[in-house]
Design an enzyme around this catalytic site. Sequence first.
Site, mmCIF file in Angstrom:
data_model
loop_
_atom_site.group_PDB
_atom_site.id
_atom_site.type_symbol
_atom_site.label_atom_id
_atom_site.label_comp_id
_atom_site.label_asym_id
_atom_site.label_seq_id
_atom_site.Cartn_x
_atom_site.Cartn_y
_atom_site.Cartn_z
ATOM 1 N N SER A 177 -81.801 92.875 78.193
ATOM 2 C CA SER A 177 -80.686 93.081 77.266
ATOM 3 C C SER A 177 -79.962 91.780 76.974
ATOM 4 C CB SER A 177 -79.682 94.079 77.857
ATOM 5 O OG SER A 177 -80.152 95.384 77.770
ATOM 6 N N HIS A 210 -72.804 95.680 76.141
ATOM 7 C CA HIS A 210 -72.944 96.553 77.310
ATOM 8 C C HIS A 210 -73.315 95.775 78.572
ATOM 9 C CE1 HIS A 210 -77.313 96.811 75.984
ATOM 10 N NE2 HIS A 210 -77.451 96.589 77.276
ATOM 11 N N ASP A 240 -72.415 96.208 69.463
ATOM 12 C CA ASP A 240 -72.966 95.960 70.807
ATOM 13 C C ASP A 240 -73.307 94.485 70.996
ATOM 14 O OD1 ASP A 240 -73.718 96.457 73.394
ATOM 15 O OD2 ASP A 240 -75.662 97.317 72.902
#
Length: 495
Positions: A235, A119, A162
């Site tokens: 992230s 993402h 992901d």
Amino acid sequence: MESFRRRDCKQISLIASGIFCLSVLITSSALEAQSNKTSTLGPTKRSIVDSGIDPLQQISKSMQELSKRVSPSVVQIFSTGYAPDSDREHRNTDLLLRGLISGSGIIIASDGWVVTNAHVVQGARRIRIRLSEEAAASALRDGKSRHALFDAQLLVADRDTDLALLKIEATDLPALELSDSSDLKQGQLVLAFGSPLGLDNSVSMGVVSSVARKLDPDSPTIYVQTDAAINPGNSGGPLVDTSARVVGINTLILTQSGGNEGIGLAIPSNVVRSVYNQVRNEGHVHHHQIGVAARNITPALASGLGLDREDGVLIEDVIPLSPADTAGLIAGDVVLSVNEKRVQNIHQFALGLYSLAIGESARLEIQRGKQTLSYRVPVTEKKDVQGRLADLVTTEQSKVPQLDILALTLDDKLRSMLPPLRSRFGVIVAGKYSEGTYLGEGTLPGDVIYAVSGRFVDTIESLRSALDDFKTADAIVLQVERLGTLHYVVLETDK
């Protein structure tokens, strides 16, 4: 009970972690007790503290050394692309804004391989990686850059896990070692590294709250849960143990307030290792399947269906002509074991299949009513959209040279192969045959193109014609359906 809201790391608010304060209070209490005891035992015990052997200082020094070992291998990632205006006061979905997403990543191999979250780089038209000062010094021989920026090539962005793998043109980089996440223990001390709010080379400390947290009881996906602070920009960064080994990739948080509440989730290192090895050796990620949809058995489900067990895995659907269908499985079967290993939940069922190579057969023990049956079911690779469309492509007839794609006019046969679509008419992208002349994200296999800069298209010929009419424009905007949602894909000319 109010439910938790899930947000990925680029959407959450900053909040400090209190674990260090807790450790100070606990250790201070211990030292206080030791001090009281020392007063009764004389100067011998007091001299231990005076000599510099202080538990707090030892912990602090260990954390400093650990940070020094890990930080050089942590990178900052900048992803540039286009996205709709997120301002709630603006309801015009035609308004597109160019945005910059900042995330983190780790050097997983010394020859320039970097892992991050998918993402972080989704929809990117340009990806740049900033190395730490130490990594830049080893990567650059001229010593001109303190924080070297590299353009990165996106190798794979796997939405199912992901995870994304990037490549930069550099060698002799400091790489981190992946741990065996199956050895992780609840309460184990961990540190989270990354670039929260764009502040590079940051670290927070916490413990492993859970070694296998599931967000969806009917999904095989698990996470490492931690209370180490994970904030916007973290992230893709590493969660490491006290041996400087990666135990997970920081990914998201659970929150009721929209900020960090001490429930951070990381993708386990064993998943990272599997994805990296597959991409490194074979160029893509395998996803196993036998052609069933399944769910965990709950007491309510068992009561409603009259099952004699309140745990296990129930097969909800069997895809026609799939390996499971050919083998003889039917909806309503209960999976008891895979290769003689008992199965109590979806996660164990998925792991049992994932341990097999593509083409091998799984030995399934099934309960059907009062019967116990055995089946051998071949494990196949889940086909992506490109695989399903490849056989239908005729190169010359399917070419759309303006976009350098291979496409097909949507018809009844194609619609039967695909999930339900928004429109019966359009042009589906089957693949690409070159990099293309436009700058931008581009289309993906499986995208259905409905319009070019506001002009609707329903055949390959009408798509080519519309593109010809806009060939002098500085930019064109394609309206496409991708994975069930509508998107605008912006393409610019290289002028």
